[in-house]
Write an enzyme that holds these catalytic residues in place. Structure first.
Site, PDB file in Angstrom:
ATOM      1  N   HIS A  52      -8.130   1.855  -4.568  1.00 12.46           N
ATOM      2  CA  HIS A  52      -9.101   1.673  -3.492  1.00 12.46           C
ATOM      3  C   HIS A  52      -9.728   3.039  -3.227  1.00 12.46           C
ATOM      4  O   HIS A  52      -9.110   3.903  -2.609  1.00 12.46           O
ATOM      5  CB  HIS A  52      -8.382   1.135  -2.251  1.00 12.46           C
ATOM      6  CG  HIS A  52      -9.261   0.914  -1.072  1.00 12.46           C
ATOM      7  ND1 HIS A  52      -8.770   0.547   0.162  1.00 12.46           N
ATOM      8  CD2 HIS A  52     -10.611   1.001  -0.913  1.00 12.46           C
ATOM      9  CE1 HIS A  52      -9.755   0.433   1.025  1.00 12.46           C
ATOM     10  NE2 HIS A  52     -10.887   0.705   0.388  1.00 12.46           N
ATOM     11  N   MET A  89     -11.770   5.436  -1.445  1.00 11.84           N
ATOM     12  CA  MET A  89     -12.428   5.784  -0.184  1.00 11.84           C
ATOM     13  C   MET A  89     -12.940   7.206  -0.321  1.00 11.84           C
ATOM     14  O   MET A  89     -12.418   8.154   0.281  1.00 11.84           O
ATOM     15  CB  MET A  89     -11.450   5.610   0.981  1.00 11.84           C
ATOM     16  CG  MET A  89     -11.169   4.153   1.290  1.00 11.84           C
ATOM     17  SD  MET A  89      -9.938   3.909   2.595  1.00 11.84           S
ATOM     18  CE  MET A  89      -8.450   3.883   1.594  1.00 11.84           C
ATOM     19  N   ASP A 114      -7.104  -5.530   4.376  1.00 10.72           N
ATOM     20  CA  ASP A 114      -6.400  -4.250   4.289  1.00 10.72           C
ATOM     21  C   ASP A 114      -6.412  -3.559   5.642  1.00 10.72           C
ATOM     22  O   ASP A 114      -7.462  -3.175   6.130  1.00 10.72           O
ATOM     23  CB  ASP A 114      -7.082  -3.373   3.235  1.00 10.72           C
ATOM     24  CG  ASP A 114      -6.404  -2.017   3.063  1.00 10.72           C
ATOM     25  OD1 ASP A 114      -5.361  -1.777   3.686  1.00 10.72           O
ATOM     26  OD2 ASP A 114      -6.937  -1.202   2.282  1.00 10.72           O
ATOM     27  N   MET A 124      -8.290   8.925  -1.184  1.00 11.49           N
ATOM     28  CA  MET A 124      -9.125   9.424  -0.090  1.00 11.49           C
ATOM     29  C   MET A 124      -9.492  10.886  -0.341  1.00 11.49           C
ATOM     30  O   MET A 124      -8.653  11.663  -0.815  1.00 11.49           O
ATOM     31  CB  MET A 124      -8.379   9.310   1.242  1.00 11.49           C
ATOM     32  CG  MET A 124      -7.905   7.925   1.594  1.00 11.49           C
ATOM     33  SD  MET A 124      -7.056   7.914   3.198  1.00 11.49           S
ATOM     34  CE  MET A 124      -6.503   6.217   3.273  1.00 11.49           C
ATOM     35  N   HIS A 174      -1.267  -1.252  -4.273  1.00 10.83           N
ATOM     36  CA  HIS A 174      -2.541  -0.816  -3.718  1.00 10.83           C
ATOM     37  C   HIS A 174      -2.477   0.698  -3.538  1.00 10.83           C
ATOM     38  O   HIS A 174      -1.623   1.213  -2.806  1.00 10.83           O
ATOM     39  CB  HIS A 174      -2.773  -1.509  -2.374  1.00 10.83           C
ATOM     40  CG  HIS A 174      -4.140  -1.317  -1.809  1.00 10.83           C
ATOM     41  ND1 HIS A 174      -5.219  -2.094  -2.175  1.00 10.83           N
ATOM     42  CD2 HIS A 174      -4.607  -0.437  -0.889  1.00 10.83           C
ATOM     43  CE1 HIS A 174      -6.287  -1.709  -1.510  1.00 10.83           C
ATOM     44  NE2 HIS A 174      -5.947  -0.699  -0.729  1.00 10.83           N
ATOM     45  N   ASP A 180      -4.460   3.955  -2.372  1.00  7.79           N
ATOM     46  CA  ASP A 180      -5.604   4.483  -1.621  1.00  7.79           C
ATOM     47  C   ASP A 180      -5.933   5.895  -2.076  1.00  7.79           C
ATOM     48  O   ASP A 180      -5.101   6.803  -1.986  1.00  7.79           O
ATOM     49  CB  ASP A 180      -5.295   4.494  -0.124  1.00  7.79           C
ATOM     50  CG  ASP A 180      -5.246   3.106   0.471  1.00  7.79           C
ATOM     51  OD1 ASP A 180      -6.189   2.326   0.231  1.00  7.79           O
ATOM     52  OD2 ASP A 180      -4.270   2.793   1.178  1.00  7.79           O
ATOM     53  N   MET A 191     -11.883  -4.442   5.312  1.00  9.81           N
ATOM     54  CA  MET A 191     -11.054  -3.505   6.055  1.00  9.81           C
ATOM     55  C   MET A 191     -10.818  -4.081   7.447  1.00  9.81           C
ATOM     56  O   MET A 191     -11.768  -4.352   8.186  1.00  9.81           O
ATOM     57  CB  MET A 191     -11.722  -2.138   6.160  1.00  9.81           C
ATOM     58  CG  MET A 191     -11.788  -1.352   4.858  1.00  9.81           C
ATOM     59  SD  MET A 191     -10.170  -1.003   4.130  1.00  9.81           S
ATOM     60  CE  MET A 191      -9.329  -0.143   5.469  1.00  9.81           C
ATOM     61  N   SER A 193       0.832  -1.195   0.000  1.00 10.89           N
ATOM     62  CA  SER A 193       0.000   0.000   0.000  1.00 10.89           C
ATOM     63  C   SER A 193       0.866   1.245   0.000  1.00 10.89           C
ATOM     64  O   SER A 193       1.627   1.494   0.940  1.00 10.89           O
ATOM     65  CB  SER A 193      -0.919   0.010   1.224  1.00 10.89           C
ATOM     66  OG  SER A 193      -1.591   1.251   1.314  1.00 10.89           O
TER      67      SER A 193
END
Length: 235
Positions: free
Chosen positions: A80, A82, A189, A51, A47, A49, A151, A22
């Site tokens: 991913h 979010m 994760d 956000m 990965h 993220d 999660m 990540s």
């Protein structure tokens, strides 16, 4: 620009556990170096993220970062999201170079439609659930999920400790995937490291997302991946 990995070339990893470092734990000022440090390490995907500071209390990567990463690596980019209203951004991220896009059950009122749209952009489609969301909320969409993500921390920040109770949801999802005769990957994760990697796999996980354990390893990212694999191989 290094090309995306066509959806048709991806295969589920039921025969082996795969590590997905990540980038949330990497040095944001040297992302290219972090990515290059993983080449040949055994990491199977990156990965990423995304956000927005609304769905989770933090801001991270955007579409320009994804474009830059795509130019730097041939490793598949697993985004991913979010964020709120992810449907508004699916095409943009796909065109930026995403190989897979995971969205949250909690932010998608029409999750089946969202997952179908992701696959229409030739990306692998993933659905994620937060620690407080029951595993069975994904039962009706598993057949169109390439990936089901649990999660194992409350999302938003790296460096947290894995919540042991969340592994029960991994077990529930594994049973459901098998009962439906699917090949959907199950990914965990949050807080994954060498001390709990085996427990995640024993619960039913195929893919381990690891940030701090990889990028903050004393020997560097490649050594972090190696340490996780060694923990999995230990008897």
């Amino acid at each position: 620009m290094i090309g995306r990995v066509p959806l048709s070339t991806w295969t589920p990893c039921r025969d082996a556990v795969r590590i997905a470092p990540s980038l949330l734990a990497a040095d944001f000022g040297h992302l290219a170096d972090a990515v290059h440090g993983l080449e040949g390490s055994g990491a199977e995907r990156l990965h990423v993220d995304v956000m927005d500071g609304v769905f989770v209390p933090n801001y991270t990567f955007g579409v320009d970062t994804v474009r830059s990463l795509r130019r730097e690596t041939s490793l598949p980019l697993e985004l991913h999201l979010m964020i709120v209203e992810p449907d508004r951004h699916l095409q943009t991220f796909a065109e930026a170079g995403a190989d897979g896009i995971t969205v949250h059950y909690e932010s998608c009122p029409h999750l089946h439609r969202t997952l179908t749209t992701i696959r229409a952009f030739d990306c692998r489609a993933g659905a994620a659930i937060n620690p407080s969301t029951p595993a069975h909320m994904l039962d009706e969409v598993l057949e169109i999920c390439d990936l089901a993500l649990v999660m194992t921390i409350d999302p938003g920040f790296g460096g947290q400790r894995l919540i042991p109770r969340t592994l029960h949801k991994v077990e529930v999802l594994r049973r459901e995937v098998e009962s439906q005769g699917l090949r959907t990957e199950i990914e965990v994760d949050g807080g994954v490291d060498a001390t709990n990697a085996r427990a995640c796999v024993e619960a039913g996980a195929d893919v381990l997302v690891a940030g701090t354990a990889v990028f903050r390893h004393a020997g560097g990212p490649a050594a972090g991946v190696e340490a996780l694999n060694a923990a999995l191989a230990a008897t």
